[in-house]
Design a protein around this motif. Structure first.
Motif, mmCIF file in Angstrom:
data_model
loop_
_atom_site.group_PDB
_atom_site.id
_atom_site.type_symbol
_atom_site.label_atom_id
_atom_site.label_comp_id
_atom_site.label_asym_id
_atom_site.label_seq_id
_atom_site.Cartn_x
_atom_site.Cartn_y
_atom_site.Cartn_z
ATOM 1 N N GLN A 119 0.746 -1.130 0.045
ATOM 2 C CA GLN A 119 -0.156 0.012 0.071
ATOM 3 C C GLN A 119 0.877 0.986 -0.043
ATOM 4 O O GLN A 119 2.181 1.104 0.383
ATOM 5 C CB GLN A 119 -0.865 0.020 1.151
ATOM 6 C CG GLN A 119 -0.259 -0.061 2.689
ATOM 7 C CD GLN A 119 -1.250 0.023 3.856
ATOM 8 O OE1 GLN A 119 -2.297 0.372 3.516
ATOM 9 N NE2 GLN A 119 -0.624 -0.349 4.909
ATOM 10 N N VAL A 120 0.442 2.321 -0.388
ATOM 11 C CA VAL A 120 1.016 3.640 -0.558
ATOM 12 C C VAL A 120 0.135 4.491 0.101
ATOM 13 O O VAL A 120 -1.066 4.873 -0.019
ATOM 14 C CB VAL A 120 0.840 4.059 -2.125
ATOM 15 C CG1 VAL A 120 1.988 5.576 -1.798
ATOM 16 C CG2 VAL A 120 1.955 3.230 -2.639
ATOM 17 N N VAL A 121 0.825 5.204 1.285
ATOM 18 C CA VAL A 121 0.359 6.704 1.942
ATOM 19 C C VAL A 121 0.661 7.738 1.207
ATOM 20 O O VAL A 121 1.766 8.133 0.935
ATOM 21 C CB VAL A 121 0.579 6.550 3.290
ATOM 22 C CG1 VAL A 121 -0.094 7.909 4.205
ATOM 23 C CG2 VAL A 121 0.370 5.158 3.810
ATOM 24 N N CYS A 122 -0.370 8.529 0.490
ATOM 25 C CA CYS A 122 -0.011 9.413 -0.596
ATOM 26 C C CYS A 122 0.381 10.805 0.150
ATOM 27 O O CYS A 122 1.140 11.597 -0.304
ATOM 28 C CB CYS A 122 -1.111 9.765 -1.636
ATOM 29 S SG CYS A 122 -0.867 8.564 -2.740
ATOM 30 N N LYS A 123 -0.443 10.887 1.179
ATOM 31 C CA LYS A 123 -0.276 12.271 1.985
ATOM 32 C C LYS A 123 -0.593 12.242 3.526
ATOM 33 O O LYS A 123 -1.128 11.396 4.008
ATOM 34 C CB LYS A 123 -1.480 13.224 1.380
ATOM 35 C CG LYS A 123 -1.475 14.606 2.010
ATOM 36 C CD LYS A 123 -2.773 15.520 1.416
ATOM 37 C CE LYS A 123 -2.562 16.752 2.000
ATOM 38 N NZ LYS A 123 -2.338 16.778 3.585
ATOM 39 N N ALA A 124 0.320 13.087 4.128
ATOM 40 C CA ALA A 124 0.093 13.097 5.654
ATOM 41 C C ALA A 124 -1.249 13.463 6.014
ATOM 42 O O ALA A 124 -1.739 14.552 5.461
ATOM 43 C CB ALA A 124 0.971 14.135 6.279
ATOM 44 N N PRO A 125 -2.146 12.846 6.618
ATOM 45 C CA PRO A 125 -3.544 12.858 6.862
ATOM 46 C C PRO A 125 -3.986 13.798 7.845
ATOM 47 O O PRO A 125 -4.690 13.518 8.671
ATOM 48 C CB PRO A 125 -4.284 11.525 7.017
ATOM 49 C CG PRO A 125 -2.976 10.909 7.671
ATOM 50 C CD PRO A 125 -1.779 11.198 7.227
ATOM 51 N N TYR A 126 -3.462 15.058 7.716
ATOM 52 C CA TYR A 126 -3.685 16.231 8.481
ATOM 53 C C TYR A 126 -5.340 16.525 8.402
ATOM 54 O O TYR A 126 -5.736 16.447 7.200
ATOM 55 C CB TYR A 126 -3.083 17.258 8.377
ATOM 56 C CG TYR A 126 -1.543 17.017 8.900
ATOM 57 C CD1 TYR A 126 -1.136 17.062 10.342
ATOM 58 C CD2 TYR A 126 -0.374 16.944 8.138
ATOM 59 C CE1 TYR A 126 -0.042 16.863 10.845
ATOM 60 C CE2 TYR A 126 0.764 16.885 8.833
ATOM 61 C CZ TYR A 126 1.215 16.805 9.860
ATOM 62 O OH TYR A 126 2.482 16.734 10.252
ATOM 63 N N LEU A 127 -5.905 17.146 9.182
ATOM 64 C CA LEU A 127 -7.296 17.356 9.309
ATOM 65 C C LEU A 127 -7.328 18.826 8.837
ATOM 66 O O LEU A 127 -6.318 19.428 8.653
ATOM 67 C CB LEU A 127 -7.909 17.649 10.777
ATOM 68 C CG LEU A 127 -7.980 16.311 11.657
ATOM 69 C CD1 LEU A 127 -8.343 16.699 12.975
ATOM 70 C CD2 LEU A 127 -8.941 15.361 10.900
ATOM 71 N N ASN A 128 -8.567 19.053 7.994
ATOM 72 C CA ASN A 128 -8.682 20.055 7.278
ATOM 73 C C ASN A 128 -8.782 21.516 8.223
ATOM 74 O O ASN A 128 -9.523 21.594 9.022
ATOM 75 C CB ASN A 128 -9.998 20.138 6.416
ATOM 76 C CG ASN A 128 -10.259 21.027 5.414
ATOM 77 O OD1 ASN A 128 -9.506 22.059 5.194
ATOM 78 N ND2 ASN A 128 -11.204 21.091 4.460
ATOM 79 N N THR A 129 -7.800 22.349 7.877
ATOM 80 C CA THR A 129 -7.626 23.727 8.801
ATOM 81 C C THR A 129 -8.866 24.373 8.140
ATOM 82 O O THR A 129 -8.969 25.552 8.908
ATOM 83 C CB THR A 129 -6.367 24.298 8.485
ATOM 84 O OG1 THR A 129 -6.085 24.562 7.273
ATOM 85 C CG2 THR A 129 -5.183 23.377 9.150
ATOM 86 N N ASN A 130 -9.591 24.213 7.231
ATOM 87 C CA ASN A 130 -10.717 25.044 6.787
ATOM 88 C C ASN A 130 -11.849 24.714 7.687
ATOM 89 O O ASN A 130 -12.899 25.616 7.746
ATOM 90 C CB ASN A 130 -11.029 25.163 5.381
ATOM 91 C CG ASN A 130 -10.019 25.625 4.565
ATOM 92 O OD1 ASN A 130 -9.392 26.744 5.077
ATOM 93 N ND2 ASN A 130 -9.911 24.887 3.334
ATOM 94 N N ASP A 131 -11.820 23.620 8.428
ATOM 95 C CA ASP A 131 -12.948 23.470 9.170
ATOM 96 C C ASP A 131 -12.894 24.193 10.640
ATOM 97 O O ASP A 131 -11.815 24.298 11.056
ATOM 98 C CB ASP A 131 -12.780 21.874 9.989
ATOM 99 C CG ASP A 131 -13.882 21.323 10.716
ATOM 100 O OD1 ASP A 131 -14.237 21.858 11.719
ATOM 101 O OD2 ASP A 131 -14.646 20.149 10.237
ATOM 102 N N SER A 132 -13.983 24.851 11.023
ATOM 103 C CA SER A 132 -13.984 25.861 12.137
ATOM 104 C C SER A 132 -13.480 25.168 13.259
ATOM 105 O O SER A 132 -12.898 25.858 14.194
ATOM 106 C CB SER A 132 -15.364 26.415 12.114
ATOM 107 O OG SER A 132 -16.495 25.522 12.260
ATOM 108 N N ARG A 133 -13.860 23.831 13.463
ATOM 109 C CA ARG A 133 -13.288 23.196 14.816
ATOM 110 C C ARG A 133 -12.049 22.923 14.935
ATOM 111 O O ARG A 133 -11.231 23.445 15.849
ATOM 112 C CB ARG A 133 -14.009 22.050 14.992
ATOM 113 C CG ARG A 133 -15.594 22.023 15.291
ATOM 114 C CD ARG A 133 -16.152 20.469 15.530
ATOM 115 N NE ARG A 133 -16.191 19.832 14.116
ATOM 116 C CZ ARG A 133 -17.238 19.132 13.812
ATOM 117 N NH1 ARG A 133 -18.166 18.754 14.838
ATOM 118 N NH2 ARG A 133 -17.395 18.575 12.698
ATOM 119 N N VAL A 134 -11.474 22.659 13.719
ATOM 120 C CA VAL A 134 -10.055 22.378 13.629
ATOM 121 C C VAL A 134 -9.249 23.905 13.820
ATOM 122 O O VAL A 134 -8.235 24.061 14.717
ATOM 123 C CB VAL A 134 -9.454 21.872 12.400
ATOM 124 C CG1 VAL A 134 -8.177 21.782 12.285
ATOM 125 C CG2 VAL A 134 -10.257 20.478 12.107
#
Length: 615
Positions: A454-469
């Motif tokens: 398997q390949v992990v393409c991207k570090a799965p950080y949460l979306n900073t556009n989400d107001s909670r984040v």
């Protein structure tokens, strides 16, 4: 609860790996007086069997007085996990109940109607002649009267306060690492034309236009709840409803409850919940009301539902942070660590990073990732692979690039609507196809030849556009942000190695993953830190489109022992424990790299998803 019954309640005929020791430690943790025990058990440790053993220790009617709670609940956020439990013969005494929409009415003329839209839900005073045989009410009756009732976390939370599913002695929550996030999701109130049946009957204000946006939102929520109540009452006065009207009635009732919960919680000075509101398009546009750390919501829907709790997961990374997020006092909670018994050489991590995959740098990095993916495919011509794309944008771009290289015949993908169907189709094939997935890092069992890499393409950080984040990051909660990403990576790494004799390689394509590992090392379970310490660069074949095409379309006879053994030798040296695809290099050697992942040197020279039915 009688902790001494935990070992004897284990349902399998024999123990595997560290299960016997784990049960002993869990027993001791409850015997010490802890009401909540966190069980950090890695992939393949048999969490469902451990869960069954814990549930088996719940008090019975012979143990306590009639007024006291007895029996147990088993619950999990993942529908697929519940499906696995229902299919496991060792867990046949876990009586599964799902929401009404998952069952079909058996009345004549209604056999295509889900139970939540059946005549009993549409007609006032309807007396069903076959209710005793109704699949939903039958399952509900069985689950409510047996020792262990099993359900999704959504259904469990929705039945809080139900007379049918009352408080029990023991509650076991499997895959509990995301409990706070699931609670936030369930408690979120989405107001838009699709979710609000009376949308056209109300004037939606610009909540940020004047004064405190939250106060303005609360006033609008109170007004909307009243409109929803009146519309629902109008429907209730009808003797019979159409299926569409029944759906409208139910949604109006749900909407009213959601709004009332928000208003009451916001007005409660003792509630720890912080609310944020999103309305990016202003007046007349959708509004999303989101809770942060909804501890009060969890107390109502989870903690008030049992006497003793066991929370199981491979990725409860920081006990104190987890407890704070779900409204528990860490001093009152025990943590039991279960040993990982899968040889580390069978689950290697490989560094194939080509730069950062952040939004700003993706345009430069993604073509390099696509080229590297071709080389990985060539290294595994006869083995199925999974690519964790993180987003549909990355998935689409990779699919287009691979198709232009003539590799479309070996590549599969899915969209939002056909996720399960496409996944099942890929799992069923014997061809060495590559599946481009989005958000499939959890609850996916790809044992054996179902997937070898398997390949992990991207570090799965949460979306900073989400107001909670965004709100949490404004408050400096960067450790929480990084732990959330690490948790997803660890979950992803567990998809392809499911037993001690299983093996599978994980390739890391985003240099941000290396930085993540450096920053979260102290939060890693020891068994995953051991994997990271063995991180190495693989000796991949040169770019070759023909070799990357693999054996797609060939018969399945070459996908078994012969080709698998060849690739097994290529990806790991089982006796020596060291990778034979490249030099072993600890993560620490990345410390001198630039943020973009450093030079690509000669490598870049080659072209390259419930249930919300009634309780």
């Amino acid at each position: 609860m009688d902790p001494d019954r935990i070992p004897s309640s284990f349902p399998a005929p024999s123990y595997r790996g560290a299960q016997e020791e784990a049960l002993s430690d869990i027993r001791d943790a409850f015997a010490a007086g802890n009401d909540v025990v966190l069980v950090r058990a890695p992939t393949g440790s048999g969490k469902s069997l451990l869960a069954r053993a814990i549930a088996g220790a719940a008090a019975t009617t012979d143990d306590v007085s009639p007024a006291e709670a007895t029996d147990a609940y088993y619950t999990t956020p993942q529908v697929s996990q519940l499906d696995d439990v229902a299919a496991d013969p060792l867990l046949d005494d876990l009586n599964v109940i799902r929401g009404k929409s998952n069952y079909t009415c058996i009345l004549n003329g209604e056999t295509d109607t889900p139970v939540d839209r059946a005549p009993c839900a549409r007609q006032a005073g309807f007396d069903c002649s076959v209710r005793h045989r109704c699949p939903y009410f039958s399952d509900r009756a069985i689950a409510s009267n047996r020792r262990i009732a099993a359900m999704t976390l959504a259904y469990f939370m929705q039945t809080a306060g139900s007379e049918v599913f009352r408080k029990r002695d023991v509650v076991v929550i499997d895959e509990a690492h995301g409990l706070a996030e699931w609670a936030e999701m369930y408690a979120t109130v989405d107001l838009n034309p699709r979710t609000v049946p009376v949308w056209d009957d109300v004037g939606v204000p610009d909540v940020a236009a004047d004064g405190d946006p939250l106060e303005r939102t609360v006033r609008f929520a109170e007004s909307l709840a009243g409109v929803a109540e009146r519309a629902k009452d109008e429907l209730l006065r009808k003797p019979e409803l159409t299926p569409e009207e029944a759906a409208r009635r139910d949604r109006l009732q749900e909407l009213r409850s959601e709004l009332q919960w928000f208003v009451e919680d916001y007005r409660n000075p003792e509630s720890p919940t912080t609310w944020v509101v999103d309305q990016p398009d202003g007046e007349g546009s959708p509004i999303t009301i989101k809770p942060l750390d909804p501890a009060r919501y969890l107390h109502h829907t989870v903690w008030d539902r049992g006497n003793k709790f066991a929370l199981l997961s491979a990725t409860i990374l920081n006990k104190e942070a987890f407890c704070r997020g779900v409204g528990l006092d860490p001093a009152d909670v025990a943590l039991v660590d279960v040993e990982h018994t899968f040889p580390v050489e069978n689950r290697p991590l490989y560094d194939v990073t080509r730069g950062k995959m952040t939004y700003d740098e993706r345009e430069e990095t993604l073509p390099k990732v696509a080229k590297t993916l071709v080389r990985i495919m060539a290294a595994h011509p006869d083995e199925k692979g999974l690519v964790h794309c993180h987003s549909y944008a990355i998935q689409s771009e990779l699919r287009k690039r691979l198709a232009r290289l003539g590799l479309g015949g070996r590549v599969r993908a899915h969209d939002r609507e056909n996720r399960d169907a496409e996944l099942d189709s890929w799992k069923a094939t014997d061809d060495p196809d590559v599946f481009l997935s989005v958000k499939m890092e959890e609850a996916l069992d790809l044992a054996g030849d179902l997937c070898r890499w398997q390949v992990v393409c991207k570090a799965p950080y949460l979306n900073t556009n989400d107001s909670r984040v965004a709100r949490r990051l404004e408050e400096g909660q960067w450790a929480w942000y990084r732990r959330a990403a690490l948790r997803t990576v660890i979950q992803a790494c567990g998809r392809v190695v499911r037993a001690p004799d299983d093996y599978g390689a994980t390739y890391l394509a985003d240099s941000s993953l290396l930085d993540l590992f450096e920053r979260t090392r102290s939060d890693m379970p020891g068994w995953f830190r051991e994997q990271v310490d063995r991180l190495s660069e693989p000796d991949l074949p040169e770019f070759d489109q023909v070799a990357a095409g693999g054996a797609a379309g060939s018969t399945s006879s070459t996908h078994g022992s012969q080709s698998s053994t060849t690739n097994r030798r290529r990806t790991s040296n089982r006796e020596g424990g060291a990778s034979t695809t490249g030099s072993s290099r600890p993560t620490g050697s990345n410390a001198g790299r630039s943020p973009s992942g450093g030079s690509d040197d000669d490598r870049s020279a080659h072209p390259l998803s419930d249930v919300w039915g009634d309780g």
